[in-house]
Design a protein around this motif. Structure first.
Motif, short mmCIF file in Angstrom:
data_model
loop_
_atom_site.label_atom_id
_atom_site.label_comp_id
_atom_site.label_asym_id
_atom_site.label_seq_id
_atom_site.Cartn_x
_atom_site.Cartn_y
_atom_site.Cartn_z
N LEU A 307 71.15 -12.74 12.26
CA LEU A 307 72.44 -12.86 12.95
C LEU A 307 73.52 -12.08 12.22
CD1 LEU A 307 72.65 -16.59 14.14
CD2 LEU A 307 71.87 -14.57 15.38
N MET A 308 73.45 -12.03 10.89
CA MET A 308 74.43 -11.26 10.13
C MET A 308 74.27 -9.75 10.37
SD MET A 308 76.70 -13.01 8.38
CE MET A 308 77.18 -12.05 6.93
N TYR A 309 73.03 -9.30 10.54
CA TYR A 309 72.80 -7.89 10.91
C TYR A 309 73.45 -7.58 12.26
CZ TYR A 309 69.40 -6.51 7.28
OH TYR A 309 68.80 -6.17 6.09
N ILE A 310 73.18 -8.43 13.24
CA ILE A 310 73.73 -8.24 14.58
C ILE A 310 75.26 -8.22 14.53
CG2 ILE A 310 73.98 -9.26 16.89
CD1 ILE A 310 71.13 -10.44 16.48
N GLY A 311 75.83 -9.22 13.81
CA GLY A 311 77.28 -9.29 13.71
C GLY A 311 77.88 -8.10 12.99
N SER A 312 77.25 -7.65 11.91
CA SER A 312 77.79 -6.53 11.13
C SER A 312 77.83 -5.25 11.95
CB SER A 312 76.94 -6.31 9.87
OG SER A 312 76.99 -7.44 9.02
N ILE A 313 76.76 -4.98 12.67
CA ILE A 313 76.71 -3.76 13.50
C ILE A 313 77.76 -3.85 14.62
CG2 ILE A 313 75.29 -2.45 15.12
CD1 ILE A 313 72.86 -3.28 13.32
N GLY A 314 77.87 -5.04 15.22
CA GLY A 314 78.89 -5.24 16.25
C GLY A 314 80.30 -5.05 15.70
N TYR A 315 80.54 -5.56 14.49
CA TYR A 315 81.83 -5.37 13.83
C TYR A 315 82.15 -3.88 13.67
CZ TYR A 315 82.69 -10.11 11.80
OH TYR A 315 83.00 -11.43 11.57
N ILE A 316 81.19 -3.14 13.09
CA ILE A 316 81.42 -1.73 12.77
C ILE A 316 81.75 -0.93 14.02
CG2 ILE A 316 80.33 0.38 11.88
CD1 ILE A 316 78.67 -1.55 10.02
N ILE A 317 80.97 -1.15 15.09
CA ILE A 317 81.19 -0.41 16.34
C ILE A 317 82.56 -0.76 16.94
CG2 ILE A 317 80.42 -0.16 18.74
CD1 ILE A 317 77.53 -0.58 17.68
#
Length: 439
Positions: A307-317
């Motif tokens: 979930l942290m991977y998903i959130g981090s990528i979403g944050y960056i974009i």
């Protein structure tokens, strides 16, 4: 079981007040700065962030009333603090008085982040604990949604519409306080304080088919404290301490609290009118609630790191797109749409993970002090970063601010990749063996 659900929902209403109190100030933000002709620095650090400074104080010292007075009595005190804060803020005629009453409400927020989840976990059967404690997080984001909606509906009702925005919280606060009077005390707290008979009656209600004497014996064994005078700042606990700090650090350098506090201002900076900006804020609340529910349902299936991977990528974009929108002058609904993606990324990742993860990484006998450290680090940053936003927007511009947040989320992605352990499906005792003493 229906009684336990009802008691859990009642205690979780502290989370609703937490979310409502944190965000309701966003609707009054620019009105108060204009009314009192405050500088950006004074407005950010005193008027807006006063509640967050109270939250820091509440989080640091929450363990004292929670352990001394008990979970229930502390939850009652929280309701009184929220009620006093709402009425006092609404009746204030100068920024210092306003900040004082907001500070009182902030103390309630800080204490609730520890007392309410502790109470729910201690009255819950083991097989239902995760879902019941999850009520607190859901109530929190629901409170955020209702605050945005309340601000939208109350905006424009008169010159003093800001008074209604901050004062309306008194109604749910009073209702919560009356409801919390009806719940029983935590049986585990009662046993820690030698009140065995009263605890036995409540344990019988929680588990009618269980052997009360056996339950009491098991709890008393787990309450036994180690003889050593250990503390979380000992060298062998350095790694879990670093993990707690970093997840709190990245939670706030995503810009989440800065955004929640200044959502209408950010939308107006992007070219939306005041009414449209407030309405867009309601959409943020809906998005937050939906993706929090998704995160809560996925946390034990996909795991914390996924979930942290998903959130981090979403944050960056999303943060990169918001920065570009301000740099390149994109107007209309571009910024709200990008920020909806941002809030979804937060809700499914950091929003769902942070409290669970911090509660898992410390050994049993130091979990309370470990959580207090993690929550305190989180709230200090949650006070400092939003306080700087008005000044930063006026000095370096919104585009640079969001670009900085995007860069920090690249660092968070590296933290997840190289440092963050997966805690899904691992017992707390096993996690202690893995993490304690790790370099």
């Amino acid at each position: 079981m229906n009684k336990i659900v009802l008691w859990s929902i009642t205690a979780a209403l502290a989370g609703f007040l937490f979310g409502f109190d944190t965000v309701v100030i966003s609707g009054a933000d620019k009105k108060l700065q204009t009314l009192w002709d405050s500088s950006d620095a004074f407005h950010g650090w005193v008027v807006i962030s006063s509640a967050l400074w109270g939250t820091v104080l509440g989080a640091i010292f929450a363990g004292i009333p929670t352990d001394k007075w008990g979970r229930k009595n502390t939850l009652i005190a929280i309701g009184l603090l929220y009620s006093i804060s709402a009425v006092g803020s609404a009746l204030s005629n100068d920024p210092i008085t306003f900040a004082f009453f907001r500070f009182i409400g902030g103390i309630g927020v800080g204490v609730s982040t520890i007392a309410a989840p502790a109470y729910i976990s201690e009255i819950s059967p083991a097989n239902k604990r995760g879902k019941l404690v999850g009520f607190y997080q859901f109530s929190l984001v629901f409170g955020i949604l209702i605050a945005f909606l309340s601000n939208f509906l109350l905006s424009g009702i008169g010159d003093n519409d800001w008074r209604w925005m901050v004062g309306v919280e008194a109604f749910p606060a009073i209702i919560y306080t009356l409801f919390i009077l009806t719940v029983p005390k935590s049986p585990r707290w009662l046993l820690m304080n030698g009140k065995t008979e009263e605890a036995g009656k409540i344990l019988q209600l929680i588990n009618p088919n269980g052997n009360v004497d056996e339950m009491i014996e098991e709890i008393q064994k787990s309450n036994a404290k180690p003889e050593s005078h250990e503390h979380i700042f000992m060298k062998k606990y350095r790694f879990p301490l670093i993990l707690a700090f970093l997840i709190a650090f990245f939670n706030q350098t995503s810009g989440i609290n800065a955004f929640l506090y200044y959502a209408p201002r950010i939308f107006e900076e992007a070219g939306l009118g005041e009414s449209t900006a407030l309405l867009s804020s309601v959409g943020i609340g809906v998005t937050n609630m939906i993706f929090t529910l998704i995160g809560i349902n996925l946390i034990d299936r996909l795991g914390r790191r996924q979930l942290m991977y998903i959130g981090s990528i979403g944050y960056i974009i999303s943060l990169s797109l918001v920065a570009c929108a301000f740099f390149l002058g994109w107007e209309g609904m571009a910024v709200p749409i990008f920020l909806f993606i941002f809030i979804a990324a937060h809700a499914i990742g950091q929003g769902t993970i942070i409290r669970v993860f911090i509660s898992e990484i410390f050994p049993n006998h130091l979990r309370g002090s470990g959580q207090s450290f993690g929550c305190s680090a989180h709230w200090i940053l949650a006070a400092a970063i939003p306080a700087a936003v008005p000044f930063l927007f006026s000095s370096i511009g919104a585009g640079m601010v969001f670009a900085f947040f995007a860069i920090m989320m690249v660092l968070q992605l590296l933290f997840v990749k190289f440092m963050m352990p997966e805690t899904k499906g691992v017992s707390l005792e096993e996690l202690s063996k893995i993490l304690v003493g790790k370099k």
